[in-house]
Design a protein around this motif. Structure first.
Motif, short mmCIF file in Angstrom:
data_model
loop_
_atom_site.label_atom_id
_atom_site.label_comp_id
_atom_site.label_asym_id
_atom_site.label_seq_id
_atom_site.Cartn_x
_atom_site.Cartn_y
_atom_site.Cartn_z
N HIS A 60 114.05 91.58 34.29
CA HIS A 60 115.34 92.10 34.74
C HIS A 60 116.46 91.09 34.47
O HIS A 60 117.47 91.08 35.19
CB HIS A 60 115.29 92.45 36.23
CG HIS A 60 114.27 93.50 36.56
ND1 HIS A 60 112.93 93.22 36.75
CD2 HIS A 60 114.41 94.86 36.71
CE1 HIS A 60 112.28 94.34 37.02
NE2 HIS A 60 113.15 95.35 37.00
N PHE A 61 116.27 90.27 33.45
CA PHE A 61 117.25 89.22 33.18
C PHE A 61 118.58 89.79 32.73
O PHE A 61 119.64 89.24 33.05
CB PHE A 61 116.69 88.28 32.10
CG PHE A 61 117.45 86.98 31.99
CD1 PHE A 61 117.16 85.92 32.83
CD2 PHE A 61 118.45 86.82 31.05
CE1 PHE A 61 117.84 84.72 32.74
CE2 PHE A 61 119.15 85.63 30.94
CZ PHE A 61 118.85 84.58 31.80
N GLU A 62 118.55 90.88 31.99
CA GLU A 62 119.80 91.46 31.51
C GLU A 62 120.63 92.03 32.65
O GLU A 62 121.87 91.96 32.63
CB GLU A 62 119.49 92.54 30.47
CG GLU A 62 120.73 93.09 29.78
CD GLU A 62 120.38 94.02 28.63
OE1 GLU A 62 121.30 94.65 28.07
OE2 GLU A 62 119.18 94.11 28.28
N GLU A 63 119.97 92.62 33.68
CA GLU A 63 120.70 93.17 34.82
C GLU A 63 121.14 92.08 35.80
O GLU A 63 122.26 92.12 36.32
CB GLU A 63 119.85 94.21 35.56
CG GLU A 63 119.50 95.43 34.74
CD GLU A 63 118.29 95.20 33.85
OE1 GLU A 63 117.65 94.14 34.01
OE2 GLU A 63 118.01 96.06 32.99
N LYS A 64 120.28 91.09 36.01
CA LYS A 64 120.58 90.02 36.97
C LYS A 64 120.05 88.70 36.42
O LYS A 64 118.91 88.33 36.69
CB LYS A 64 119.97 90.34 38.33
CG LYS A 64 120.43 89.39 39.42
CD LYS A 64 119.89 89.80 40.77
CE LYS A 64 120.39 88.86 41.86
NZ LYS A 64 119.87 89.23 43.21
N PRO A 65 120.84 88.01 35.62
CA PRO A 65 120.36 86.75 35.04
C PRO A 65 120.28 85.64 36.10
O PRO A 65 121.28 85.30 36.74
CB PRO A 65 121.40 86.44 33.97
CG PRO A 65 122.65 87.13 34.43
CD PRO A 65 122.20 88.35 35.16
N ILE A 66 119.11 85.10 36.26
CA ILE A 66 118.88 83.97 37.17
C ILE A 66 118.23 82.87 36.35
O ILE A 66 117.10 83.01 35.86
CB ILE A 66 117.97 84.37 38.35
CG1 ILE A 66 118.60 85.51 39.15
CG2 ILE A 66 117.71 83.17 39.24
CD1 ILE A 66 117.71 86.02 40.27
N LEU A 67 118.93 81.77 36.17
CA LEU A 67 118.38 80.68 35.35
C LEU A 67 118.72 79.30 35.92
O LEU A 67 117.83 78.49 36.17
CB LEU A 67 118.92 80.79 33.92
CG LEU A 67 118.30 79.81 32.91
CD1 LEU A 67 116.81 80.08 32.74
CD2 LEU A 67 119.01 79.93 31.56
N GLU A 80 110.83 80.60 27.89
CA GLU A 80 109.76 80.87 26.93
C GLU A 80 109.43 82.35 26.85
O GLU A 80 109.02 82.85 25.80
CB GLU A 80 108.52 80.07 27.30
CG GLU A 80 107.39 80.17 26.30
CD GLU A 80 106.18 79.35 26.70
OE1 GLU A 80 105.16 79.41 25.98
OE2 GLU A 80 106.26 78.65 27.72
N LYS A 81 109.66 83.07 27.95
CA LYS A 81 109.30 84.48 27.99
C LYS A 81 110.47 85.41 27.66
O LYS A 81 110.25 86.60 27.40
CB LYS A 81 108.77 84.84 29.38
CG LYS A 81 107.52 84.08 29.79
CD LYS A 81 106.32 84.45 28.94
CE LYS A 81 105.06 83.75 29.43
NZ LYS A 81 103.87 84.10 28.60
N LEU A 82 111.70 84.90 27.65
CA LEU A 82 112.84 85.77 27.42
C LEU A 82 112.79 86.38 26.02
O LEU A 82 112.49 85.69 25.04
CB LEU A 82 114.14 85.00 27.59
CG LEU A 82 114.63 84.74 29.01
CD1 LEU A 82 115.93 83.93 28.98
CD2 LEU A 82 114.85 86.04 29.76
N PRO A 83 113.13 87.65 25.87
CA PRO A 83 113.19 88.26 24.52
C PRO A 83 114.40 87.75 23.76
O PRO A 83 115.41 87.35 24.34
CB PRO A 83 113.30 89.76 24.81
CG PRO A 83 113.88 89.85 26.18
CD PRO A 83 113.38 88.65 26.93
N THR A 84 114.32 87.78 22.43
CA THR A 84 115.39 87.26 21.59
C THR A 84 116.46 88.30 21.26
O THR A 84 117.41 87.96 20.56
CB THR A 84 114.80 86.73 20.28
OG1 THR A 84 114.10 87.79 19.60
CG2 THR A 84 113.82 85.59 20.54
#
Length: 529
Positions: A60-67, A80-84
């Motif tokens: 759900h990184f695109e809806e709620k980016p937490i980094l 490492e797991k995020l899509p390109t």
């Protein structure tokens, strides 16, 4: 109790014994089996709660980016797991990890050499991404907004743009009616779209870190669809580009190749590059620039900070060469000038030789394939006697002849600065005395370099040893002083220092000798025609 007696004794007939008494291998039909709904499910690979939470962040990184709120180890897991294929509006300013941008580059373009981008994968991605947008931009069809939306995301990372094609607008074939049969095709074509290419005025002033721009006004891989108008650099294109270059104050390198730049377009470009604050290198090779364009470039040399000018493979003749020579005679900051594959002739060659009598800045001069003959060789010989700055001179593919070779030999015998002289295909044969003389002159220059270096190394050995005997070690036992009272005995520290100084001297001498061999093998080119 009956039940207890049954459990302690033998089982009655028809009742299976306890589980511990079963032997599954003996009778597989009686072995109990559990068939799970998920065949890949296993207790051994049950993820931890932490990993489940991190995977939820990835999904759900695109809806709620937490980094940035994560710990370093958790951040590495997520990156490492995020899509390109995430939108650049989300990742451009949020993600700086080079590993993520490396995956983005390799997924899109395969293996690439990142050293050309200062070893920055993020810079490589944004430069190539913007290049692809510009190369696929179709005027009158592609919305300029597609370029402007990307600029705020990449303007901090783009330092070089290498545009290998610029597409013209698509022209629809004219429709003929029976009533208009008398009209010509040219009349009907006037209402079509323009043939201008991408307008750089909307882009260059926004790229605040751009240092290098390479352009080719043409279509790459057109194949059987070739048409001359696909490679037409229009005057409007030139005007738009010139205005854009004037607004790009950080530009250091400009290359416009294979774009049919003629005299008028060259003059338009130069008029907007005069007094440019940062331009250091200009490459207009493989065009059709003539004498009028060369005169404009001569004016640019006196009103710019150019250090390198490449205008090879054009149509510059004697008058254009004289204009450039006049500019060089005023000691412009130019250090390298490449004029090969033009038509200067002896008129232009002699003018350049006369200019170098006054110029004390130019280091490299390429005059290959310029229809030069013996008079130019004589003028260059006179120039070499007085010029102590020029390091490399290329005269290949000219008709100097044996007399021209002898004249060059005479000039080089009085020159101690020239390190490279290319006389391939000039009529100066290796067997002639002129070629041998040129070789001897360059060898003498190389030996002088070694001698000067050896003297410096000897001085260093004296300073390092701190004692007269260190010099003796460098010279040899035969030259040592016979008097032992001139200096006190050496201590162990002084002996070690002296030995180290001598070894330093020998290694420096060997290194300089190797450099001389490299110069003779790589830079002095004396081949038969």
């Amino acid at each position: 109790m009956p039940v207890m007696s049954m459990s302690m004794g033998k089982a009655p007939a028809g009742i299976n014994p306890p589980v511990k008494m079963l032997n599954p291998a003996a009778d597989p039909r009686k072995m109990r089996r559990i068939i799970a709904e998920d065949p890949e499910w296993s207790l051994a690979v049950v993820p931890s709660l932490k990993n489940l939470c991190l995977q939820h962040i990835v999904n759900h990184f695109e809806e709620k980016p937490i980094l940035n709120e994560l710990l370093p180890s958790q951040k590495a897991f997520v990156l490492e797991k995020l899509p390109t294929f995430l939108p650049l509006s989300l990742t451009a300013n949020l993600i700086s990890d080079e590993g993520y941008w490396r995956r983005c580059c390799e997924d899109r373009w395969g293996q690439r050499d990142v050293s050309e981008y200062d070893h920055s994968w993020k810079r490589m991605f944004f430069e190539r991404h913007l290049e692809n947008i510009i190369e696929l931009f179709i005027p009158d069809q592609t919305e300029p907004k597609s370029v402007l939306d990307v600029v705020p995301l990449c303007q901090n990372y783009v330092r070089r743009l290498k545009i290998t094609q610029l597409l013209p607008p698509i022209r629809k074939p004219p429709k003929f009616n029976e009533d208009d049969a008398s009209e010509s095709a040219s009349d009907l074509g006037d209402d079509g779209p323009s043939i201008d290419h991408f307008d750089f005025r909307i882009l260059l002033n926004k790229l605040t870190n751009l240092e290098e721009l390479q352009l080719v006004y043409g279509v790459r891989g057109c194949g059987m669809n070739f048409e001359w108008n696909l490679f037409e650099f229009t005057f409007s294109d030139c005007q738009f580009l010139a205005k854009a270059l004037q607004s790009c104050t950080t530009l250091k390198i400009l290359k416009i190749n294979q774009s049919n730049v003629d005299d008028d377009k060259c003059r338009t470009l130069v008029s907007n590059l005069l007094d440019h604050p940062s331009l250091l290198e200009l490459d207009l090779s493989h065009n059709i620039i003539g004498d009028r364009g060369a005169r404009a470039l001569g004016k640019l040399l006196n009103r710019s900070h150019l250090k390198q000018l490449d205008i090879y493979d054009n149509k510059i003749k004697g008058p254009g060469a004289q204009a450039l020579a006049h500019a060089l005679s005023k000691n412009t900051p130019l250090e390298s000038l490449n004029l090969r594959l033009n038509q200067r002739g002896d008129e232009g060659g002699q003018a350049l030789a006369q200019a170098l009598l006054k110029n004390c800045i130019l280091l490299n001069l390429h005059l290959g394939a310029n229809e030069l003959t013996e008079p130019t060789a004589t003028a260059l010989s006179h120039m070499l006697v007085h010029n102590s700055t020029l390091k490399r001179l290329n005269l290949s593919c000219n008709r100097l002849g044996e007399d021209g070779g002898k004249a060059m030999e005479e000039g080089m015998s009085h020159n101690s600065s020239l390190l490279e002289c290319d006389i391939r295909l000039t009529g100066v044969r290796l067997e002639t005395g002129a070629a041998a003389g040129l070789l001897a002159v360059v060898v003498a220059v190389a030996v002088a370099v070694v001698v000067a270096g050896a003297a410096d190394a000897g001085d260093m050995s004296v300073r390092a040893g701190g004692h007269a005997s260190s010099t003796e070690l460098a010279r040899g036992d035969g030259q040592r002083s016979s008097s032992s009272t001139s200096s006190p005995p050496l201590t162990d520290t002084q002996k070690n220092s002296s030995e180290n100084a001598a070894m330093c001297f020998q290694s420096r001498t060997a290194a300089r000798a190797a450099c001389v061999n490299a110069i003779l093998q790589q830079h002095l080119i004396l081949l038969q025609d």
